[in-house]
Enzyme design. Structure first.
Site, PDB file in Angstrom:
ATOM      1  N   ASP A   1      14.030  -8.048 -14.319  1.00 41.12           N
ATOM      2  CA  ASP A   1      14.556  -8.938 -15.253  1.00 41.12           C
ATOM      3  C   ASP A   1      15.500  -9.907 -14.755  1.00 41.12           C
ATOM      4  OD1 ASP A   1      15.539  -9.721 -18.032  1.00 41.12           O
ATOM      5  OD2 ASP A   1      14.374  -7.887 -18.548  1.00 41.12           O
TER       6      ASP A   1
ATOM      7  N   HIS B   1      19.751 -11.372 -20.365  1.00 38.56           N
ATOM      8  CA  HIS B   1      18.521 -10.821 -20.865  1.00 38.56           C
ATOM      9  C   HIS B   1      18.600  -9.384 -20.494  1.00 38.56           C
ATOM     10  CE1 HIS B   1      14.269  -9.350 -21.437  1.00 38.56           C
ATOM     11  NE2 HIS B   1      14.505 -10.444 -22.631  1.00 38.56           N
TER      12      HIS B   1
ATOM     13  N   SER C   1      10.545  -7.571 -26.392  1.00 34.54           N
ATOM     14  CA  SER C   1      11.433  -6.935 -25.002  1.00 34.54           C
ATOM     15  C   SER C   1      12.593  -6.076 -25.458  1.00 34.54           C
ATOM     16  CB  SER C   1      12.085  -8.329 -24.627  1.00 34.54           C
ATOM     17  OG  SER C   1      12.795  -8.987 -25.574  1.00 34.54           O
TER      18      SER C   1
END
Length: 678
Positions: free
Chosen positions: A334, A366, A558
């Site tokens: 990520d 994120h 996600s």
């Protein structure tokens, strides 16, 4: 949705237009059709434009890398996982490469950046705690460090006259395939006046003092006065022969002001380390020991998020075995993970595969949010917000820069590293909360081919379904082997009676006839820890999603995918010998179908129920009879078959020579797994 710059968006539109126009088959058309149509158009318009391309090799190809150099280009990445490499060269020369009989397919990787992995990379990381080697003599030293590692924040500690102290807890990310060429101490600071006195810096590594570097305070000449506060560097490269492991061994930076007059003052906002690396060999991380995970139980009685109850995780925490993922390592591929109280001490190693400049922490946000959903222990919130497997170990595999930009070759490169290091770091699960920008067959997607290599070698791959809300799934979500996760709206209630599949959650039957997603998990308005989110790219881009500066709410598949990754960690803690195919079968066989919003077409096997999965006993295999990606046939030794579950693949039905290269479209990754709608 993760950001893709304007050039990438333009290339994506052009790709779709070219795809709609059609193209000839490799078998009947000229050799130039081995090149992506978009690349051919670019080469015609701007033949001297430097581009980055992925070059897929035939099984018997030799000398292609040398040919790149002959044409004035350079090889930047080895994607041996899919028998390919990435190169930079003029667009016209790239198309010329396509005429080589050794080339199977060539296409644009993504828009160019100024740096590549073949050039030096630089990153700065900031101290997150006051050191312990000596008694710190700085006034308001707590204002000099930032517990989240984000660096300068306009709060200053200081020292009037002589003084010294140490600073620690640096979140350094190693760059695989690179060795350290330069190390500098970094200070965001200012002085009250011009003066020339002694300034001393040295490092402590595992309580051992390294060579001291002495300079004069004239290095602060450009930062006189508060309005001129800025960065100051002290080169400490000569202190020792630096290795990546030095920064994982209780590294602290010692700073001393010597011979100062009573009025001489330095004000510090942040203390950091800047590391420059270049291609080279550094195996020091191979000898790091695993972090020590305490046996203490994470108490879930105070949590206010409901997803752990909905998917049955809380029930397993409270069993006699107290299953919380201990002993299982999940690789989070990520935007990075910065240290928080919720995951402190459980990150085995930090590695970086994005060549763009970054400061050593997840400034996008994120990856940190995803990591918290997988394994946050709730320390920061006093138990209110806890991840699914709060005792699991994490591996921080960074693939994006501080704005969330990433390319497909970066993802594949990182997955190659995961494969190479799976035994060393005991990797059992990989979380991929990302999707490709272009729909295509799993037989022609290099990303799908890469995730299958991991799957066939004992690593469970969990992928987000995407958020286009239509009957289309994009790689790697379309791959029939991996676990693809859709999202539900749990309505913030403990009961599933009112739950529905989220309107944005992607679903459908792939071009190869496989229904996706495989199952669903909560994914709408999930609240998690994301400290200082007002300073992160994701938080600044979506201010309405900030609960406050410490907590953030996010929707998307996600968010759902890491819930399944955490659940897999719990299942593997309980039954460590399960293979990926057995894990997938168990999760799907025990998924909950008894809820009003269940629809097989959009929810697959149903709602994740990890309690039922752990209680189950079946060891049957998913994926039996499914043909492996035909891209895995492009090399003479395409996969290490030592740990393949032979029951899961019908190898006799694979037509290893029937890849339709005309349909290959290798585009940049689209981080479309986040949903920012209402």
């Amino acid at each position: 949705m993760r950001k893709i710059n304007l050039i990438a968006k333009m290339l994506f539109v052009l790709t779709m237009l070219v795809s709609l126009a059609g193209s000839d088959s490799v078998g009947t058309a000229p050799l130039i059709s081995r090149a992506q149509p978009m690349l051919i158009q670019l080469a015609t318009a701007e033949p001297e434009q430097i581009v980055s391309v992925i070059i897929q090799k035939n099984a018997d190809a030799i000398g292609l890398e040398e040919q790149v150099a002959y044409l004035g280009g350079k090889v930047t990445k080895d994607l041996r996982m899919i028998n390919a490499f990435v190169a930079e060269l003029p667009a016209g020369k790239a198309v010329e490469m396509a005429r080589s009989p050794g080339v199977h397919w060539i296409n644009l990787d993504a828009p160019m950046f100024s740096a590549e992995t073949s050039t030096p990379t630089t990153s700065t990381t900031w101290a997150t705690s006051i050191g312990t080697e000596i008694s710190n003599q700085y006034t308001d030293a707590n204002l000099i460090v930032d517990g989240d590692g984000l660096g300068p924040n306009a709060t200053f500690g200081s020292r009037v006259g002589n003084g010294k102290g140490t600073f620690g807890e640096f979140n350094v990310e190693a760059v695989p395939g690179h060795s350290i060429t330069k190390v500098e101490a970094v200070f965001y600071a200012y002085v009250n006046a011009s003066f020339s006195k002694d300034y001393r810096v040295k490092a402590y590594i595992n309580d051992v003092a390294q060579k001291q570097i002495s300079v004069k305070t004239t290095i602060f000449a450009n930062v006189i006065g508060a309005t001129n506060a800025g960065l100051v560097y002290v080169d400490i490269t000569s202190a020792k022969q630096w290795q990546w492991a030095d920064f994982y061994k209780n590294f602290e930076l010692y700073v001393e002001q010597a011979g100062f007059a009573a009025g001489n003052t330095i004000y510090y906002d942040a203390v950091g380390v800047r590391i420059t690396s270049a291609p080279g060999t550094d195996n020091s991380l191979d000898y790091l020991t695993d972090p020590t995970i305490a046996d203490s139980f994470v108490d879930g009685s105070k949590q206010v998020n409901v997803y752990n109850e909905v998917i049955g995780a809380t029930q397993l925490w409270n069993t006699t075995n107290k299953l919380q993922g201990k002993g299982v390592t999940v690789a989070v591929v990520d935007s990075g993970i910065y240290k928080t109280k919720d995951i402190s001490g459980r990150i085995k190693v930090n590695v970086n595969f994005n060549p763009s400049y970054h400061d050593g922490v997840d400034r996008y946000g994120h990856g940190t949010f995803v990591a918290g959903i997988i394994a946050g222990n709730g320390n920061h919130s006093n138990g209110k917000y806890i991840g699914v497997a709060p005792k699991a170990t994490l591996l921080n595999v960074r693939i994006s820069d501080d704005q969330g930009m990433v390319y497909e070759s970066d993802v594949i490169n990182s997955l190659q590293w995961v494969y190479d290091n799976k035994a060393k770091y005991h990797i059992r699960v990989v979380n991929l909360s990302l999707n490709s920008a272009v729909a295509q067959s799993y037989h022609t997607s290099p990303l799908d081919a890469a995730v299958e290599v991991l799957w066939f070698n004992g690593i469970v791959v969990v992928a987000s379904a995407g958020n286009n809300g239509t009957s289309t799934v994009y790689p790697p979500a379309n791959d029939p082997f991996v676990i693809t996760v859709g999202a539900t709206d749990d309505k913030a209630t403990l009961s599933t009676d009112d739950d529905t599949v989220a309107t944005f959650s992607a679903y459908g039957v792939s071009e190869s006839g496989f229904a996706k997603p495989d199952l669903v998990a909560p994914g709408r308005m999930i609240i998690g820890l994301l400290p200082q989110n007002d300073k992160l790219s994701m938080g600044m881009g979506h201010p309405s999603n900030r609960v406050d500066t410490t907590y953030f709410k996010m929707s998307g598949t996600s968010v759902s995918a890491p819930m399944v990754s955490g659940a897999v960690a719990i299942l593997l803690q309980d039954e460590p010998t399960l293979t990926p195919d057995q894990v997938k079968y168990r999760l799907m066989a025990t998924a909950n179908k008894n809820w009003v919003g269940y629809d097989e077409s959009s929810a697959g096997a149903g709602y994740l129920d990890i309690y039922s999965a752990v209680s189950g006993t079946t060891t049957e295999n998913a994926n039996t009879g499914i043909v492996a990606s035909q891209l895995l046939s492009t090399g003479s030794d395409p996969i290490a078959w030592n740990s393949v579950n032979w029951n899961s693949v019908n190898w006799n039905s694979v037509n290893w020579n029937s890849v339709n290269w005309n349909s290959v479209n290798w585009n940049s990754v689209n981080w479309n797994s986040d949903y920012w709608g209402p």
